[in-house]
Enzyme design. Sequence first.
Site, short mmCIF file in Angstrom:
data_model
loop_
_atom_site.label_atom_id
_atom_site.label_comp_id
_atom_site.label_asym_id
_atom_site.label_seq_id
_atom_site.Cartn_x
_atom_site.Cartn_y
_atom_site.Cartn_z
N ASP A 309 46.79 36.61 42.62
CA ASP A 309 47.36 35.78 43.66
C ASP A 309 48.66 36.42 44.15
O ASP A 309 49.33 37.12 43.39
CB ASP A 309 47.68 34.38 43.11
CG ASP A 309 46.44 33.62 42.73
OD1 ASP A 309 45.55 33.51 43.58
OD2 ASP A 309 46.36 33.15 41.58
N ASP A 581 45.40 29.33 39.01
CA ASP A 581 46.23 28.27 38.44
C ASP A 581 45.68 26.86 38.66
O ASP A 581 46.06 25.94 37.97
CB ASP A 581 47.66 28.34 38.99
CG ASP A 581 47.70 28.26 40.51
OD1 ASP A 581 46.64 28.06 41.12
OD2 ASP A 581 48.80 28.40 41.08
N ASP A 585 40.17 26.83 40.48
CA ASP A 585 40.13 28.24 40.09
C ASP A 585 39.33 28.45 38.81
O ASP A 585 38.98 29.58 38.47
CB ASP A 585 41.56 28.78 39.85
CG ASP A 585 42.33 28.97 41.14
OD1 ASP A 585 41.67 29.18 42.18
OD2 ASP A 585 43.57 28.93 41.11
#
Length: 845
Positions: A309, A581, A585
């Site tokens: 990310d 997170d 996900d």
Amino acid sequence: MSTHFPSGLNQAEVAERRARDGYNDLAADQHRRLWQIALEVAREPMFLLLLAAGAIYFAMGDAHEAAILLGFVAIIMAVTIFQEQRTEKALEALRDLSSPRAIVIRDGEAVRIPGREVVSDDIVMLVEGDRVPADGTLLEAHELAADESMLTGESVAVAKFPGAAGGAAPEQADRVWAGTLVVRGQGLMRVTAIGSRTELGRIGKSLQEVAVGGSPLQQEIAVLTRRLAVIGVGLCLVAAALYVAFRGGWLNGLLGGITLAMSILPQEFPVILIVFLAMGARRIAREGVLTRRLNAIETLGETTVLCVDKTGTLTHNRMALAALMVDGRLLRVADLSSPETLPESYHELLEYSVLASEIEPHDPMEQAFHRFAGDCLSGTEHLHPDWDLAREYELSPELMAMSHLWRPGNGAAHVVAAKGAPEAIADLCHLPAEACAEVAAWAERMADQGLRVLGVAKAEHRGGDWPAIQHDFDFSFIGLVGLADPLREEVPAAIAECRQAGIRVVMITGDHPRTARAIAGAAGIEHDRVLTGAELGAMNAAERTRCVREVGVFARVTPQQKLLIVEALKAAGDTVAMTGDGVNDAPALKAAHIGIAMGKRGTDVAREAAALVLLDENFATIVSAVRLGRRIFANLRQAMIYVFSVHIPIVLLTILPILFGWPLVLAPMHIAFMELVIDPACSVVFEARPGSADLMRRPPRPRTERLVGTRHLLLAVTQGLLASAVVALYYHWLLAHGDGEAESRAAAFVALIVSNAAMVVSSLSSRAGLGHALGSIGRVAGLVLGATLIALVAATGLPFLAEAFRFSPPTPAAWLAAFAVGTACLIPFEAAKWLAARLSARSGE
């Protein structure tokens, strides 16, 4: 939900309840006590063989030698128990770290603590994606729902309401249970039961026990152990039969067989594996990465793609409002002399940005809106702490926007605030093509500066029936906000290190493609092509597999689309590590070879699905973990090569005297002495070995590569045969030149132990050459080798110890000559390594 919460317990009240009730341990006690470890050690075949040898000495009338041998049994047991406890403490620390977190209110402040530290009467904040840490009663709730399937078997989420909801609430709707999952909303609960007194504890379930099948490495070690055990039993019987045939005396033959069995017993292999993985996990934890699955450590060295990310991993996750755009006028926040000087024309944009955010936000962008609005709009009519949030419309893959419907306190029309991707907000507002193009142009201009750009819109709604979807509101476009999140300073160097190591870094973000490209360019990530989530979703599986090999940046990606990226990369043959997170996900984290959850902003669901948890959420820490993973595997391989090598001379020096009619060199007590050298060398010296300087300049290890391949076995066998030949020839020479049996045995034993030490030194370096070998002796290796030398001098030089070992203390000159013979083995060892490296390079391995 109210923005004010109870003050909670103070520290004295927490201590009093913990003393009364203990810790909130949902899992069964997994800690092995000292007596349990001792009992397990006593059951090991090696110790049973030592006890059998002691019994035979007693039967032969040699009580003194039996007592000495049993003394060795006690020493080895003590060393083994110490090592087991060290490993157990490492595993226990990992279990404590991996327990679910909880946000509790203590002394009026919200603090995040391990779930096991929650006490009765604690006030706990419940947040979407977290596990409930204990049983409790709801005090407040905002659209709260929990998945109670692990207790009830029902897969449908259960809506929760505080007791104040009155009789309209279903029975026990104000109760939440330990171990259940918050799937929607927020709430406050008061803890009523912890640990074994919870519903989960009463039915005997455990969330923290993780059943993990044997990894490829564990399976390989198990196969090696079984094979060597079979070979050992066979050789034991052969040696005993040969002794009886050539020399007679079945007790002595049985003793010889036991000696040989002890020499080849492969009990070190599984011990080495668990010690290396457990201590390796502790090392990785010190770098800021929690290992939830020990077998993830062996996969780290195979990683070919790191999918990360942007926000918080590549950047600081310190979002700050940087720019506001209304009616084609861009205002840079840095140009304001103070927040109070924000022009009135931008107040509405900031007001609706806050209204479109959570009341108690955890998202850094929403926190930035609240902070800036608190500074700029304090005391104005644009802040509404008295409004009630009536309905939330969540972001979805089809519409990258979210809306909040508010109920003003004065009975006026409901107010709707929306924020999201500029193109999604423009779509919600049904802007004409020309206006959409203008919004897109401004968004791109702001994104090119590395800003995260969001659009903001407003609407009103009258009546009690709320639309099912956001599109049914009559939205008006307000403007754009740009937020800055600076790149972490260490990221470019870490990404360059990954490139050197043959690891491709892929950035995945929900940002605008231009923002993503700008950040990727600054970080050093390949960004020639940026693929959006919409483009990804429109591809078939074959197209995605082909495409992911070329794309370094994915933008406007939803959590669900992360799974598509992982599956495509796996189909392309990559070993994938993926960060995440959120609740959504979890599928991608579970599908990746190594799922990496965020420790601070991550949900418990993400952490449970992941193999690793990134405690500081820093990309450079992931790279450090990969480096350590490679080091652990390399050290484990060197330890295995050493174990193979060191057992060969022990086996041959047990068999050769029987075949050639020489006096026996080794007895069980000699093997026991060597175990005191081998075990610390395996579990301490090699584990502490620093990584090679070129560790991150090598390509990732292929998934099909074995820990101990054919060339490693050949090297181990060659080194073992070399040591055997040197020591056996030296022993024969001593006997032939008239040295006494006891003195020759002592000198040969010195040469054997020193050659063993030379083998340790040689195995410390994977590169050939005396300089590399000697330069690899670190502090730990020096201490172990020094202690070995001192023990050897005592065993062969002190008369009462030498007698116990059936030695005659050699003269200083003879002792130094034996030492030189053993040390000289280092030269052929290094020559064998050089030859193995040449053959490996020639074969292209």
